[in-house]
Design a protein around this motif. Sequence first.
Motif, mmCIF file in Angstrom:
data_model
loop_
_atom_site.group_PDB
_atom_site.id
_atom_site.type_symbol
_atom_site.label_atom_id
_atom_site.label_comp_id
_atom_site.label_asym_id
_atom_site.label_seq_id
_atom_site.Cartn_x
_atom_site.Cartn_y
_atom_site.Cartn_z
ATOM 1 N N LEU A 1 -4.874 -0.554 -9.180
ATOM 2 C CA LEU A 1 -4.273 -0.346 -8.722
ATOM 3 C C LEU A 1 -3.645 0.855 -8.827
ATOM 4 C CD1 LEU A 1 -2.034 -3.383 -7.821
ATOM 5 C CD2 LEU A 1 -3.014 -2.070 -6.945
ATOM 6 N N GLU B 1 -6.666 1.410 3.172
ATOM 7 C CA GLU B 1 -7.790 1.279 2.416
ATOM 8 C C GLU B 1 -8.123 -0.154 2.467
ATOM 9 O OE1 GLU B 1 -6.762 2.750 -1.502
ATOM 10 O OE2 GLU B 1 -7.310 4.519 -0.782
ATOM 11 N N GLU B 2 -8.680 -0.487 1.702
ATOM 12 C CA GLU B 2 -9.164 -2.060 1.748
ATOM 13 C C GLU B 2 -8.034 -2.518 0.676
ATOM 14 O OE1 GLU B 2 -10.392 -4.749 3.843
ATOM 15 O OE2 GLU B 2 -10.128 -2.622 5.194
ATOM 16 N N GLY B 3 -7.888 -3.468 0.564
ATOM 17 C CA GLY B 3 -6.951 -4.478 -0.716
ATOM 18 C C GLY B 3 -8.155 -4.090 -2.353
ATOM 19 N N VAL B 4 -7.602 -4.462 -3.062
ATOM 20 C CA VAL B 4 -8.163 -4.551 -4.405
ATOM 21 C C VAL B 4 -8.976 -5.411 -4.546
ATOM 22 C CG1 VAL B 4 -7.824 -4.405 -6.572
ATOM 23 C CG2 VAL B 4 -6.824 -2.789 -5.414
ATOM 24 N N ARG C 1 -6.364 3.768 -7.504
ATOM 25 C CA ARG C 1 -6.069 3.893 -6.206
ATOM 26 C C ARG C 1 -5.222 5.295 -5.471
ATOM 27 N NH1 ARG C 1 -7.056 -0.128 -2.208
ATOM 28 N NH2 ARG C 1 -9.461 -1.011 -2.818
ATOM 29 N N LEU D 1 -3.133 4.985 1.452
ATOM 30 C CA LEU D 1 -3.346 3.692 1.240
ATOM 31 C C LEU D 1 -3.109 2.548 2.117
ATOM 32 C CD1 LEU D 1 -0.406 2.829 -1.380
ATOM 33 C CD2 LEU D 1 -3.126 3.138 -1.909
ATOM 34 N N GLU D 2 -2.649 2.861 3.504
ATOM 35 C CA GLU D 2 -2.494 2.363 4.328
ATOM 36 C C GLU D 2 -4.399 2.284 5.402
ATOM 37 O OE1 GLU D 2 2.003 3.350 6.112
ATOM 38 O OE2 GLU D 2 0.587 4.436 7.189
#
Lengths: 114, 340
Positions: free
Chosen positions: A42, A106-109, A45, A103-104
């Motif tokens: 995170l 992007e895919e989740g980690v 990111r 961030l909105e």
Amino acid sequence: MCTLCGGVEQARHWTDRLEGTASSEAEEPAAWRQGRQLQIALANRILSQHGLAVRDWDAHTFVLSNRTGQSELVSRLAAVWSTAERLGRCRCDPLNPVLLSRLEGEEGVEEAAT
Amino acid sequence: MIPVHLITGFLGSGKTTLLQRALASPVFANTAVVVNEFGEVALDHLLLQRVDADTVVLQTGCVCCTLRSDLAAALRELFDKRERGRVPPFDHLVLETTGLADPAPILFTLTADPVLRHHFRLGSVVTTIDAVNGAQHLVQHLESIKQVAVADRMVLTKTDLVDRARVEGLRAEVARYNPTAPFFETPDASLALDRLFSAETFDPADCDSPSVRRARAPLSGTVGGGDGLDRHARDITAVSLTVDSPLDWTVFGMWLTMLLHAHGDDVLRVKGILQVRGVLTPVVIHGIHHLVHPPTSLPRWPTADHRSRLVLIVRSLPAHLIERSLRAFLRLAPPERDAA
């Protein structure tokens, strides 16, 4: 104090202390390592846009580096932001609309393998 | 851990009178008291200690990261006497602050001192507000607004000296700065002192109160003038957030540490009850400025509503950006594993 590296043992931070979850490596090593890998993923990111990278060192310390290779050790996540601002000459603000737009989109980690 | 309850409030708002009344109650039989100064109202209590207003400002220069060395020394001494049997084994401690004291350094002292943090924890913050002069204090003194904002419980004092309409007006005014703290009134013979100083300082129902919903809109037009304080006061907003699905603790921690790093000076209070992935019981979180208490768990959910609810009392921060930011971070969490 750690007799090998000379590091001073830190008191637990509030993000570490949650009843019912692994709050130290000794209590539940796999879950604790997984949480730590998630923290690092995170942080990368968020900080990559400033040319900064975070990696683990000895499972108890974070290493924060900038593009010129300058690095600093950070004992806990809460201290990463102020160090990042110094190394990256940037501002770490979770209300920054540019960061939020990125961030909105992007895919989740991915969950880290343990 | 011994809870340290804080009585704060503006000068002359009735802090010592409330303390005097509390100490006369059997509920406070095993309570130690620490006061900043011996005021006009006499306190005849076995466990009474005075602290001087020595402070150590740390290098950060941050308002809340100020170590109250006087307080730390007083509490250490008191604890030492307790351990040696030189004073009765008190199980609560009440700290009365001076009228202009900012509560944030007291919380910092309790959490940062290497000895105290193992023996004491912050209990409830009780703020007294004078029904006669309270509205004026809110207009003229930022400290008064901060004392209201950080309260877990609020006590309107001297309500017998003004008419009911004025009391209700003050309640509405105060609730705009802190919509989550329940009100008590004095003089009231039935004042529930045990509830006032209860260790559990979070009632999740308060997050859904009408005053919280109203407070999501910025405050406006409530205080006169046009000076800096007026503008300052009007920029204080309570932001109430609800999250339907369980939170990932790592992601939430990262978001809140980053928010408090960047804007802690303007986050007067954070309180919430959270549904955390992998944790069966609700997690309660409290913070003042940059400081967050170690989170605690409640034994069970107080209502059938198990959603996470978080209230932030902020100054000059846009509510829509706070909500957008939390949701943007939470969606980064890896997919939740099926419960075993």
